[in-house]
Design an enzyme around this catalytic site. Structure first.
Site, PDB file in Angstrom:
ATOM      1  N   LYS A   1       0.859  -1.184   0.000  1.00 12.72           N
ATOM      2  CA  LYS A   1       0.000   0.000   0.000  1.00 12.72           C
ATOM      3  C   LYS A   1       0.897   1.236   0.000  1.00 12.72           C
ATOM      4  O   LYS A   1       1.933   1.247   0.671  1.00 12.72           O
ATOM      5  CB  LYS A   1      -0.892  -0.039   1.246  1.00 12.72           C
ATOM      6  CG  LYS A   1      -1.905   1.093   1.357  1.00 12.72           C
ATOM      7  CD  LYS A   1      -2.794   0.918   2.593  1.00 12.72           C
ATOM      8  CE  LYS A   1      -3.832   2.022   2.719  1.00 12.72           C
ATOM      9  NZ  LYS A   1      -4.688   1.841   3.924  1.00 12.72           N
TER      10      LYS A   1
ATOM     11  N   SER B   1      -9.708   2.114   3.085  1.00 18.16           N
ATOM     12  CA  SER B   1      -8.822   2.861   2.215  1.00 18.16           C
ATOM     13  C   SER B   1      -7.825   1.986   1.449  1.00 18.16           C
ATOM     14  O   SER B   1      -7.190   2.456   0.517  1.00 18.16           O
ATOM     15  CB  SER B   1      -8.031   3.876   3.045  1.00 18.16           C
ATOM     16  OG  SER B   1      -7.202   3.212   3.984  1.00 18.16           O
TER      17      SER B   1
ATOM     18  N   SER C   1     -10.016  -0.310   7.225  1.00 21.35           N
ATOM     19  CA  SER C   1      -9.458  -0.202   5.865  1.00 21.35           C
ATOM     20  C   SER C   1      -8.803  -1.451   5.304  1.00 21.35           C
ATOM     21  O   SER C   1      -8.443  -1.466   4.127  1.00 21.35           O
ATOM     22  CB  SER C   1      -8.447   0.934   5.818  1.00 21.35           C
ATOM     23  OG  SER C   1      -9.126   2.145   5.685  1.00 21.35           O
TER      24      SER C   1
HETATM   25  N1  GLN Z   1     -13.051   4.344   6.484  1.00 19.53           N
HETATM   26  C1  GLN Z   1     -12.479   4.776   7.723  1.00 19.53           C
HETATM   27  C2  GLN Z   1     -12.095   6.227   7.612  1.00 19.53           C
HETATM   28  O1  GLN Z   1     -12.416   6.817   6.653  1.00 19.53           O
HETATM   29  C3  GLN Z   1     -11.321   3.928   8.088  1.00 19.53           C
HETATM   30  C4  GLN Z   1     -10.106   4.240   7.326  1.00 19.53           C
HETATM   31  C5  GLN Z   1      -8.943   3.376   7.708  1.00 19.53           C
HETATM   32  O2  GLN Z   1      -9.104   2.328   8.330  1.00 19.53           O
HETATM   33  N2  GLN Z   1      -7.763   3.836   7.354  1.00 19.53           N
HETATM   34  O3  GLN Z   1     -11.485   6.781   8.471  1.00 19.53           O
END
Ligand code: GLN
Length: 486
Positions: A78, A153, A177
């Protein structure tokens, strides 16, 4: 079986048996990545040359018998992980030209284990998002249906594994995410216990929640990668000094008598009906495997989303203060004075969602509101963690859905941040409590994958991987591939 259809464990066996070389494997996957990139946009950077050089080195080690279980295996990282000399953008214009001067510990460990990095995967900007639509580099598409989001994400890593462009990828999970994109793309996602894997060199979003983990086709593969990436790191003060087991050692342990708790609050009216059916079928498989199912209530869990959306923005507003155009990040052209430099550099470098979070975080930390929001959220976080602690005196593993719905349409939720935030309603609890959790594919709703979530007590990764692996022995959902990429 063609190479891309094989899991990491299977590929590793083939490499050692000299059925193909790491160079051949790397070349065939690089070709798949190039072919899929226009449709999926799963990668921000592809490091073909470096990958082939690493594959040559791996083949040499394989030839001399000096190879480990992951030597020569292609993976992707990532783009939140620093990679020495390679573009590391975190999905943001702010870091649009940043070449990291060092490797994140996760990258260094997987490199030392002999893996071959094929590139850096697309992601929501600074890991803030649930659909990959906040990436400065454009949205990632879901390989099962290109009009749908892959989740976020870590959507680039999840889409890349789902389309079998790579057999595994690193990812991070602050509020879901890893698990949410795993569910939406039909792959296996593992978020380890907070502190199990070093955060050093992983660009910080919300430091008390961020944790690195894996996206793979199977639980066995997750175990292989986790064994290589875990461990104490003096460079991360929150990494925990506990021995790293061989996570593959206990995968086959029978589940007889395993106490499985159904998360009552997760089977609520927010859960889409056709998502519930595959979940119930998965629970029946656990029954057949000898697990004892009971229902468990965690009364404070419904407070996870509001709690997270105070704590995470607060921490992000502090972490992202370093991107000021002076010390780090994009710098605007011809600033008039210092204030103009800060304002325009940050204004140009960050996208709308990141700005929204920074403003929310600054607000909840301000002197007048600190007690009302930030302190209160920290207290509720303790209550949620306490609910989990109590639950784990009654059961060994908690199970429920990973997401309330399968993958939604691109653009469907971008206009309404709160609707988007509610996508993480089932995943955030584990982050607030620092617990390990997984999502594994358990069927389809409307032709789109559905994920089953497993949550365990701190450092119970072995138990989760064991439970996931035995389920994957009984079922073949994790073997299903999107038609266009099979
Ligand atoms: N979707 C969540 C957010 O927008 C989690 C994101 C993540 O786990 N990095 O913060």
């Amino acid at each position: 079986m063609s190479l891309h259809r094989r899991t990491i464990a299977e590929l590793a066996r083939g490499l050692r048996a000299k059925e193909y070389s790491s160079v051949e494997l790397t070349q065939s996957l690089l070709a798949r990545i190039a072919a899929a990139q226009p449709a999926l946009n799963a990668f921000i950077t592809v490091t073909g040359e470096e990958a082939l050089a690493a594959a040559v080195a791996a083949d040499r080690r394989l030839a001399t018998g000096d190879a480990g279980p992951l030597t020569g295996l292609p993976i992707a990282h990532k783009d939140i992980f620093c990679t020495e000399g390679v573009l590391t953008t975190c999905g943001s214009r702010m870091l649009g030209n940043f070449r990291a001067p060092y490797d994140a510990t996760v990258v260094a460990k997987l490199r030392a284990a002999g893996t071959v990095m094929l590139g850096k995967t697309n992601m929501d900007e600074f890991a803030m998002g649930s659909s990959n639509e906040t990436s400065f580099f454009g949205a990632v598409k879901n390989p099962w249906n290109p009009r749908r989001v892959p989740g976020g994400s870590s959507g680039g890593s999840a889409a890349a594994v789902a389309a079998r462009l790579v057999p595994g990828a690193s990812a991070t999970d602050t509020g879901g995410s890893i698990r949410q994109p795993a569910a939406l793309c039909g792959v296996t996602g593992l978020k380890p216990t907070y502190g199990r894997v070093s955060r050093y060199g992983m660009i910080a979003f919300a430091s008390s929640l961020d944790q690195a983990g894996t996206l793979t086709a199977s639980a066995e593969d997750a175990a292989l990668l986790l064994t290589a990436m875990s461990g104490f790191d003096p460079l991360d003060s929150t990494s925990v000094d506990l021995p790293v087991p061989d996570y593959t050692a206990v995968l086959e342990r029978p589940l007889t008598g395993l106490r499985v708790g159904l998360l009552k609050e997760f089977f609520d009216k927010g859960l889409q009906r056709d998502v519930e059916e595959p979940l119930r079928a998965a629970l029946a498989v656990y029954g057949k495997l000898g697990a004892r199912l009971t229902e468990v209530s965690l009364p404070n869990l419904p407070l996870s989303v509001p709690t997270y959306y105070v704590v995470a923005p607060a921490e992000c507003s502090s972490n992202l203060a370093r991107f000021d155009g002076v010390r780090f990040g994009h710098r605007c052209e011809d600033p008039r004075d210092l204030t103009d430099l800060y304002e325009r550099s940050r204004g140009e470098g960050f996208g709308a969602e990141v700005k929204r979070r920074i403003m929310t975080g600054t607000y909840v930390l301000s002197a007048g509101y600190y007690d009302a929001y930030y302190l209160k959220a920290q207290r509720v976080r303790q209550l949620i963690a306490g609910d989990f602690t109590r639950a784990f005196t009654q059961v060994d593993v908690l199970v429920g859905p990973t997401t309330p719905t399968p993958a939604f349409e691109l653009g469907a939720k971008t206009a309404d941040p709160v609707t988007m935030y509610l996508n993480d309603i089932y995943t955030i609890g584990a982050n607030l409590a620092g617990l390990p959790a997984m999502s594994i594919p358990c069927g389809f709703a409307d032709g789109l994958p559905v994920g089953l979530q497993l949550i365990g007590p701190h450092f119970a990764e072995e138990r989760l991987l064991n439970a996931a692996h035995l389920y994957q022995r009984e079922t073949d959902w994790h073997r299903r591939m999107p038609g266009a990429y099979a």
